[in-house]
Write a protein that holds these residues in place. Structure first.
Motif, PDB file in Angstrom:
ATOM      1  N   GLY A 130       0.799  -1.219   0.000  1.00 34.33           N
ATOM      2  CA  GLY A 130       0.000   0.000   0.000  1.00 34.33           C
ATOM      3  C   GLY A 130       0.832   1.269   0.000  1.00 34.33           C
ATOM      4  N   PRO A 131       0.187   2.425   0.269  1.00 29.53           N
ATOM      5  CA  PRO A 131       0.878   3.712   0.223  1.00 29.53           C
ATOM      6  C   PRO A 131       1.607   4.022   1.525  1.00 29.53           C
ATOM      7  N   LEU A 132       2.587   4.918   1.428  1.00 28.38           N
ATOM      8  CA  LEU A 132       3.260   5.462   2.621  1.00 28.38           C
ATOM      9  C   LEU A 132       3.841   4.362   3.511  1.00 28.38           C
ATOM     10  N   SER A 133       4.335   3.299   2.923  1.00 31.93           N
ATOM     11  CA  SER A 133       4.791   2.149   3.703  1.00 31.93           C
ATOM     12  C   SER A 133       6.226   2.284   4.183  1.00 31.93           C
ATOM     13  N   GLY A 134       6.992   3.184   3.568  1.00 29.15           N
ATOM     14  CA  GLY A 134       8.401   3.288   3.917  1.00 29.15           C
ATOM     15  C   GLY A 134       9.241   2.231   3.232  1.00 29.15           C
ATOM     16  N   ASN A 135       8.765   1.697   2.127  1.00 32.66           N
ATOM     17  CA  ASN A 135       9.448   0.639   1.396  1.00 32.66           C
ATOM     18  C   ASN A 135      10.600   1.235   0.581  1.00 32.66           C
ATOM     19  N   SER A 136      11.823   1.038   1.041  1.00 31.84           N
ATOM     20  CA  SER A 136      12.995   1.623   0.380  1.00 31.84           C
ATOM     21  C   SER A 136      13.332   0.938  -0.940  1.00 31.84           C
ATOM     22  N   TYR A 137      12.789  -0.255  -1.183  1.00 28.23           N
ATOM     23  CA  TYR A 137      13.086  -0.960  -2.424  1.00 28.23           C
ATOM     24  C   TYR A 137      12.355  -0.369  -3.619  1.00 28.23           C
ATOM     25  N   PHE A 138      11.257   0.312  -3.343  1.00 29.08           N
ATOM     26  CA  PHE A 138      10.482   0.893  -4.439  1.00 29.08           C
ATOM     27  C   PHE A 138      10.178   2.374  -4.206  1.00 29.08           C
ATOM     28  N   ASP A 139      11.045   3.055  -3.437  1.00 32.18           N
ATOM     29  CA  ASP A 139      10.794   4.471  -3.171  1.00 32.18           C
ATOM     30  C   ASP A 139      11.145   5.372  -4.349  1.00 32.18           C
ATOM     31  N   TRP A 140      11.710   4.797  -5.399  1.00 33.21           N
ATOM     32  CA  TRP A 140      12.047   5.550  -6.610  1.00 33.21           C
ATOM     33  C   TRP A 140      10.876   5.633  -7.587  1.00 33.21           C
ATOM     34  N   VAL A 141       9.838   4.885  -7.313  1.00 30.57           N
ATOM     35  CA  VAL A 141       8.668   4.871  -8.199  1.00 30.57           C
ATOM     36  C   VAL A 141       7.796   6.102  -7.903  1.00 30.57           C
ATOM     37  N   HIS A 148      11.602  -5.968  -9.499  1.00 31.93           N
ATOM     38  CA  HIS A 148      12.584  -4.946  -9.154  1.00 31.93           C
ATOM     39  C   HIS A 148      13.712  -4.983 -10.192  1.00 31.93           C
ATOM     40  N   PRO A 149      14.234  -3.838 -10.623  1.00 25.51           N
ATOM     41  CA  PRO A 149      15.256  -3.842 -11.683  1.00 25.51           C
ATOM     42  C   PRO A 149      16.583  -4.491 -11.294  1.00 25.51           C
ATOM     43  N   ALA A 150      16.890  -4.556  -9.992  1.00 25.95           N
ATOM     44  CA  ALA A 150      18.183  -5.105  -9.570  1.00 25.95           C
ATOM     45  C   ALA A 150      18.076  -6.450  -8.859  1.00 25.95           C
ATOM     46  N   HIS A 151      16.854  -6.859  -8.510  1.00 23.90           N
ATOM     47  CA  HIS A 151      16.670  -8.116  -7.772  1.00 23.90           C
ATOM     48  C   HIS A 151      15.598  -8.947  -8.466  1.00 23.90           C
ATOM     49  N   LYS A 152      15.994 -10.060  -9.054  1.00 25.68           N
ATOM     50  CA  LYS A 152      15.070 -10.876  -9.833  1.00 25.68           C
ATOM     51  C   LYS A 152      14.001 -11.545  -8.973  1.00 25.68           C
ATOM     52  N   ASN A 153      14.226 -11.613  -7.652  1.00 21.42           N
ATOM     53  CA  ASN A 153      13.276 -12.284  -6.756  1.00 21.42           C
ATOM     54  C   ASN A 153      12.491 -11.313  -5.879  1.00 21.42           C
ATOM     55  N   VAL A 154      12.500 -10.036  -6.224  1.00 21.92           N
ATOM     56  CA  VAL A 154      11.754  -9.013  -5.499  1.00 21.92           C
ATOM     57  C   VAL A 154      10.719  -8.407  -6.445  1.00 21.92           C
ATOM     58  N   PHE A 155       9.452  -8.429  -6.017  1.00 23.72           N
ATOM     59  CA  PHE A 155       8.357  -8.001  -6.885  1.00 23.72           C
ATOM     60  C   PHE A 155       7.450  -6.994  -6.176  1.00 23.72           C
ATOM     61  N   LYS A 210       8.452  -1.789 -15.415  1.00 25.70           N
ATOM     62  CA  LYS A 210       9.592  -1.487 -16.284  1.00 25.70           C
ATOM     63  C   LYS A 210       9.486  -0.097 -16.902  1.00 25.70           C
ATOM     64  N   ARG A 211       8.269   0.435 -16.980  1.00 28.61           N
ATOM     65  CA  ARG A 211       8.100   1.773 -17.549  1.00 28.61           C
ATOM     66  C   ARG A 211       8.824   2.820 -16.715  1.00 28.61           C
ATOM     67  N   TYR A 212       9.139   2.489 -15.456  1.00 21.68           N
ATOM     68  CA  TYR A 212       9.820   3.423 -14.575  1.00 21.68           C
ATOM     69  C   TYR A 212      11.283   3.050 -14.301  1.00 21.68           C
ATOM     70  N   TYR A 213      11.782   2.014 -14.941  1.00 24.14           N
ATOM     71  CA  TYR A 213      13.172   1.596 -14.712  1.00 24.14           C
ATOM     72  C   TYR A 213      14.185   2.735 -14.914  1.00 24.14           C
ATOM     73  N   PRO A 214      13.993   3.631 -15.891  1.00 28.38           N
ATOM     74  CA  PRO A 214      14.970   4.718 -16.064  1.00 28.38           C
ATOM     75  C   PRO A 214      15.127   5.617 -14.818  1.00 28.38           C
ATOM     76  N   LEU A 215      14.154   5.578 -13.923  1.00 26.60           N
ATOM     77  CA  LEU A 215      14.230   6.399 -12.701  1.00 26.60           C
ATOM     78  C   LEU A 215      15.039   5.746 -11.602  1.00 26.60           C
ATOM     79  N   TYR A 216      15.371   4.460 -11.779  1.00 26.77           N
ATOM     80  CA  TYR A 216      16.058   3.713 -10.726  1.00 26.77           C
ATOM     81  C   TYR A 216      17.565   3.907 -10.802  1.00 26.77           C
ATOM     82  N   SER A 217      18.155   4.144  -9.629  1.00 27.19           N
ATOM     83  CA  SER A 217      19.616   4.200  -9.536  1.00 27.19           C
ATOM     84  C   SER A 217      20.021   3.402  -8.313  1.00 27.19           C
ATOM     85  N   SER A 218      20.933   2.443  -8.474  1.00 23.61           N
ATOM     86  CA  SER A 218      21.307   1.532  -7.383  1.00 23.61           C
ATOM     87  C   SER A 218      22.162   2.245  -6.337  1.00 23.61           C
TER      88      SER A 218
END
Length: 352
Positions: A192-203, A300-307, A344-352
């Motif tokens: 959900g929203p406002l979760s503090g999820n650092s893995y997808f905070d670039w979206v 996730h663009p950097a982790h194949k097992n994170v969705f 994937k439409r937002y992958y260009p926004l991701y930086s590791s």
């Protein structure tokens, strides 16, 4: 504990994903704190094939609505609980011009039209001097009841951990997910929203606060119809009141009801109802929406097992079942995801 999937969150999105993983005989555990203000728990749960002020057919309506009816009906049987209510939605015309515009283009939505009225039909209850459209393949999902029944099911199979997810405790390697005492092959965030999820905070998300009134009316409204113009009016299934909503607020993202929303809703309700009413409660929730109004689904663009399976917004009831099927098929059988929902439409926004 070893499982195939860890699923974070327990709302409409999570239920839909869990049920599709079960079809593929995958093991899972759901981790979710019990938040009474979650958008799923306060949502009115409408599913409506014709939406918006201009009364346009919902995106992918043919695919979404046939699938959701089958999915929720089967889930009712599985959980032995009633929560899907097939009801016609009545959309009054705002003017003679509005009526003429609809009559000129209604063929586009024939599959979802039960009847078109060119003069008042529900004048004892609402203001509809120009008639309106009675829709089919519509109704509402009693989301709270569904979630409670599903929670009981998960508890009965030891697949629910009722705690707030600690993102810092998550360890990800190429082939393993470790979270405290749990080892899994994959993790899916339905948090959900406002979760503090650092893995997808670039979206680029756009959470939306929505408020709903609970009202009692001087006389009962028709049981088999939902009125919807400016606001919807839906009978609560277990108590003697109606739910009226909803508002949209992008800045004041708190769970506190506001007088601003109350005034907005009552103004629109007064324009619709022909019966007296009293307000008995007001509730608020925050919807997990996105800037392009399309869900966030995929890898996730950097982790194949994170969705992620999130961002369903105001149409979560109708979007979740269909896209949960597409999502699970994409993971297990490498089926291509719809480009409009693929993260994937937002992958260009991701930086590791």
């Amino acid at each position: 504990m070893k499982v195939d999937y860890i699923i974070v969150g327990h709302g409409i999105a999570s239920v839909s994903v869990v049920e599709h993983l079960k079809l593929h005989r995958k093991s899972f555990v759901v981790i979710s704190e019990n938040n009474p203000n979650s958008s799923s728990k306060v949502a009115a749960g409408l599913y409506n094939p014709i939406t918006g002020r201009k009364m346009k057919k919902t995106w992918l309506a043919e695919q979404l609505f046939s699938y959701l009816e089958s999915f929720y009906s089967n889930l009712e049987k599985s959980l032995n609980t009633k929560f899907l209510y097939d009801k016609a939605i009545y959309r009054p015309f705002l003017s003679l011009e509005d009526q003429n515009d609809w009559m000129a283009r209604e063929d586009d939505a024939t599959a979802f039209i039960k009847h078109t009225y060119t003069k008042s039909h529900f004048t004892n209850f609402i203001k509809d001097p120009f008639g309106g459209v009675l829709l089919k393949h519509s109704g509402f999902l009693d989301v709270k009841t569904m979630l409670e029944a599903h929670q009981q099911y998960l508890t009965s199979i030891n697949a629910l951990i009722e705690k707030k997810f600690d993102y810092k405790s998550l360890i990800i390697t190429d082939d393993t997910i470790v979270y405290q005492e749990i080892k899994a092959q994959n993790i899916i965030f339905c948090d959900g929203p406002l979760s503090g999820n650092s893995y997808f905070d670039w979206v680029p998300t756009a959470p939306v606060k929505g408020e709903i009134l609970h009202i009692k009316t001087e006389k009962a409204l028709p049981e088999d119809v939902i009125f919807n113009r400016g606001v919807f009016v839906v009978k609560n299934t277990h108590q003697d009141y109606y739910r009226v909503g909803a508002t949209y607020e992008w800045k004041n993202l708190t769970y506190e009801p506001t007088s601003k929303a109350r005034n907005q809703l009552t103004e629109k309700l007064d324009d619709l109802l022909n019966v007296k009413y009293e307000i008995i409660d007001q509730v608020a929730g925050i919807r997990p929406s996105t800037k392009d109004r399309r869900p966030l689904i995929g890898n996730h663009p950097a982790h194949k097992n994170v969705f992620i399976f999130n961002g369903l917004g105001t149409k979560g009831v109708s979007l979740a079942p269909y896209f949960a099927n597409e999502f699970v098929e994409s993971i297990i059988n490498s089926k291509k995801l719809n480009d409009e929902v693929n993260i994937k439409r937002y992958y260009p926004l991701y930086s590791s």
